[in-house]
Write an enzyme that holds these catalytic residues in place. Structure first.
Site, PDB file in Angstrom:
ATOM      1  CB  VAL A 189       9.453   9.094   6.943  1.00 16.77           C
ATOM      2  CG1 VAL A 189      10.362   9.575   8.030  1.00 16.77           C
ATOM      3  CG2 VAL A 189      10.203   8.756   5.689  1.00 16.77           C
ATOM      4  CE  LYS A 191      12.729   5.120   2.639  1.00 17.39           C
ATOM      5  NZ  LYS A 191      12.721   5.126   4.111  1.00 17.39           N
ATOM      6  CB  THR A 192       7.069   1.457   1.385  1.00 17.76           C
ATOM      7  OG1 THR A 192       8.435   1.256   1.688  1.00 17.76           O
ATOM      8  CG2 THR A 192       6.560   0.309   0.537  1.00 17.76           C
ATOM      9  CE  LYS A 204      13.504  -0.709  -0.026  1.00 12.43           C
ATOM     10  NZ  LYS A 204      13.192   0.389   0.865  1.00 12.43           N
ATOM     11  CD  GLU A 218      10.584   2.392  -0.282  1.00 13.83           C
ATOM     12  OE1 GLU A 218       9.809   1.542  -0.738  1.00 13.83           O
ATOM     13  OE2 GLU A 218      10.905   2.451   0.932  1.00 13.83           O
ATOM     14  N   GLY A 219      14.159   4.591  -2.055  1.00 22.89           N
ATOM     15  CA  GLY A 219      15.465   4.423  -1.436  1.00 22.89           C
ATOM     16  C   GLY A 219      15.402   3.479  -0.250  1.00 22.89           C
ATOM     17  N   PRO A 234      -2.399  13.015   5.866  1.00 17.80           N
ATOM     18  CG  PRO A 234      -4.689  12.581   5.855  1.00 17.80           C
ATOM     19  CD  PRO A 234      -3.546  12.959   4.961  1.00 17.80           C
TER      20      PRO A 234
HETATM   21  N1  LIG Z   1      -0.140   8.383   6.574  1.00 18.10           N
HETATM   22  C1  LIG Z   1      -0.021   7.251   7.262  1.00 18.10           C
HETATM   23  N2  LIG Z   1      -0.919   6.951   8.248  1.00 18.10           N
HETATM   24  C2  LIG Z   1      -0.795   5.820   8.964  1.00 18.10           C
HETATM   25  N3  LIG Z   1       0.153   4.893   8.778  1.00 18.10           N
HETATM   26  C3  LIG Z   1       1.075   5.120   7.806  1.00 18.10           C
HETATM   27  C4  LIG Z   1       1.037   6.291   7.002  1.00 18.10           C
HETATM   28  N4  LIG Z   1       2.078   6.254   6.138  1.00 18.10           N
HETATM   29  C5  LIG Z   1       2.728   5.099   6.388  1.00 18.10           C
HETATM   30  N5  LIG Z   1       2.139   4.412   7.395  1.00 18.10           N
HETATM   31  C6  LIG Z   1       2.589   3.134   8.001  1.00 18.10           C
HETATM   32  O1  LIG Z   1       3.807   3.393   8.683  1.00 18.10           O
HETATM   33  C7  LIG Z   1       4.711   2.314   8.542  1.00 18.10           C
HETATM   34  C8  LIG Z   1       6.016   2.815   7.911  1.00 18.10           C
HETATM   35  O2  LIG Z   1       5.736   3.258   6.591  1.00 18.10           O
HETATM   36  P1  LIG Z   1       6.644   2.836   5.357  1.00 18.10           P
HETATM   37  O3  LIG Z   1       5.970   3.340   4.133  1.00 18.10           O
HETATM   38  O4  LIG Z   1       6.950   1.385   5.401  1.00 18.10           O
HETATM   39  O5  LIG Z   1       7.963   3.686   5.684  1.00 18.10           O
HETATM   40  P2  LIG Z   1       9.407   3.642   4.978  1.00 18.10           P
HETATM   41  O6  LIG Z   1       9.234   3.049   3.623  1.00 18.10           O
HETATM   42  O7  LIG Z   1       9.851   5.074   4.920  1.00 18.10           O
HETATM   43  O8  LIG Z   1      10.269   2.833   5.879  1.00 18.10           O
HETATM   44  C9  LIG Z   1       4.000   1.281   7.690  1.00 18.10           C
HETATM   45  O9  LIG Z   1       3.426   0.318   8.527  1.00 18.10           O
HETATM   46  C10 LIG Z   1       2.940   2.073   6.971  1.00 18.10           C
HETATM   47  O10 LIG Z   1       1.840   1.289   6.646  1.00 18.10           O
HETATM   48 MG   LIG Z   2      10.135   1.366   2.746  1.00 19.93          MG
END
Ligand SMILES: Nc1ncnc2c1ncn2[C@@H]1O[C@H](COP(=O)(O)OP(=O)(O)O)[C@@H](O)[C@H]1O
Ligand SMILES: [Mg+2]
Length: 236
Positions: A16, A18-19, A40, A117-118, A207
């Site tokens: 979603v 988070k990172t 993390k 971060e979870g 966005p």
């Molecule tokens: N607002 C955004 N627009 C486009 N890509 C994004 C956006 N936010 C995150 N991403 C991309 O989506 C993917 C998943 O995001 P990530 O932060 O790794 O999620 P999580 O930590 O929740 O698993 C990554 O490749 C990240 O670069």
């Molecule tokens: Mg992550």
């Protein structure tokens, strides 16, 4: 002098943002002069061949510009792309929560503010009867929920919100990610409906960034979309 608090960043699901959002928040707060640490506690997946094994930890470390070691930032890395609990079964090991707690306490003291971060969402299992929500509770942190704006998010966000309530986890608010202005009806309505039914503050709407690759890109968008003063208050 600033008064700041530490937060646990959770999400309604894996992927979603988070990172990306934790890293962009850390970089933005660092620019404001806050000594922000990152953690993390548990990561899983294919390890990087060089540097930190967890890609999430790499990005967080780069964003916060901290000198902390991999052992501190990411005490547990599970080299299989599964939930932590499944990884413990596959690898035949137990996750050492005591070490995680010690490293967490160390980072909490070492920095003005810590962003943790979870992994996955709040009900992602770490052990048979121990979930991410239990870890948040043990850390005693307020949480930020990162959520999507696309169809399905009302269900996921409500479930996350309800579980936080059941666990007695304080929620600072939601960050709605991947918002597409040109999206469908569900997307257009998501922010107001999420607020209406949860009552949680919306800390920011980020966005969908088409060519998002670099940390700098998302950092500048986060700076525009999230009022950083929500995280910083001047000490009188
Ligand atoms: N607002 C955004 N627009 C486009 N890509 C994004 C956006 N936010 C995150 N991403 C991309 O989506 C993917 C998943 O995001 P990530 O932060 O790794 O999620 P999580 O930590 O929740 O698993 C990554 O490749 C990240 O670069
Ligand atoms: Mg992550």
């Amino acid at each position: 002098m600033f008064a700041v608090k530490s937060y646990f960043v959770t999400g309604t699901d894996t992927g979603v943002g988070k990172t990306a959002i934790t890293a962009a928040l850390a970089a933005s707060l660092r620019k404001r002069g806050i000594d922000v640490g990152v953690m993390k506690p548990i990561a899983s997946g294919t390890p990087n061949k060089t540097g930190f094994k967890s890609s999430d930890a790499v990005l967080l470390h780069e964003a916060a510009k901290v000198n902390d070691t991999e052992d501190m930032i990411n005490p547990v890395f599970l080299p299989v792309p599964t939930s932590p609990y499944d990884a413990t079964k596959i690898l035949n090991l137990e996750i050492d929560m005591k070490t995680i707690s010690e490293r967490f306490q160390h980072l909490l003291k070492a920095h003005q503010m810590l962003l943790v971060e979870g992994i996955g969402g709040v009900m992602t299992p770490i052990a048979r009867n121990f979930f991410v929500a239990d870890m948040i509770k043990a850390m005693g942190l307020e949480t930020i929920i990162v959520t999507r704006s696309t169809l399905g998010t009302l269900n996921h966000t409500m479930m996350t919100f309800r579980m936080c309530k059941e666990y007695g986890i304080a929620v600072k608010g939601m960050i709605i990610n991947y918002f597409d202005e040109k999206g469908g009806l569900a997307e257009k309505n998501a922010p107001s409906t999420l607020y209406e039914i949860t009552g949680l503050p919306i800390l920011g709407i980020i966005p969908f960034v088409k060519d998002y690759q670099k940390l700098d890109t998302l950092t500048s968008i986060v700076e525009k979309s999230i009022d950083l003063n929500l995280f910083i208050s001047e000490r009188s």
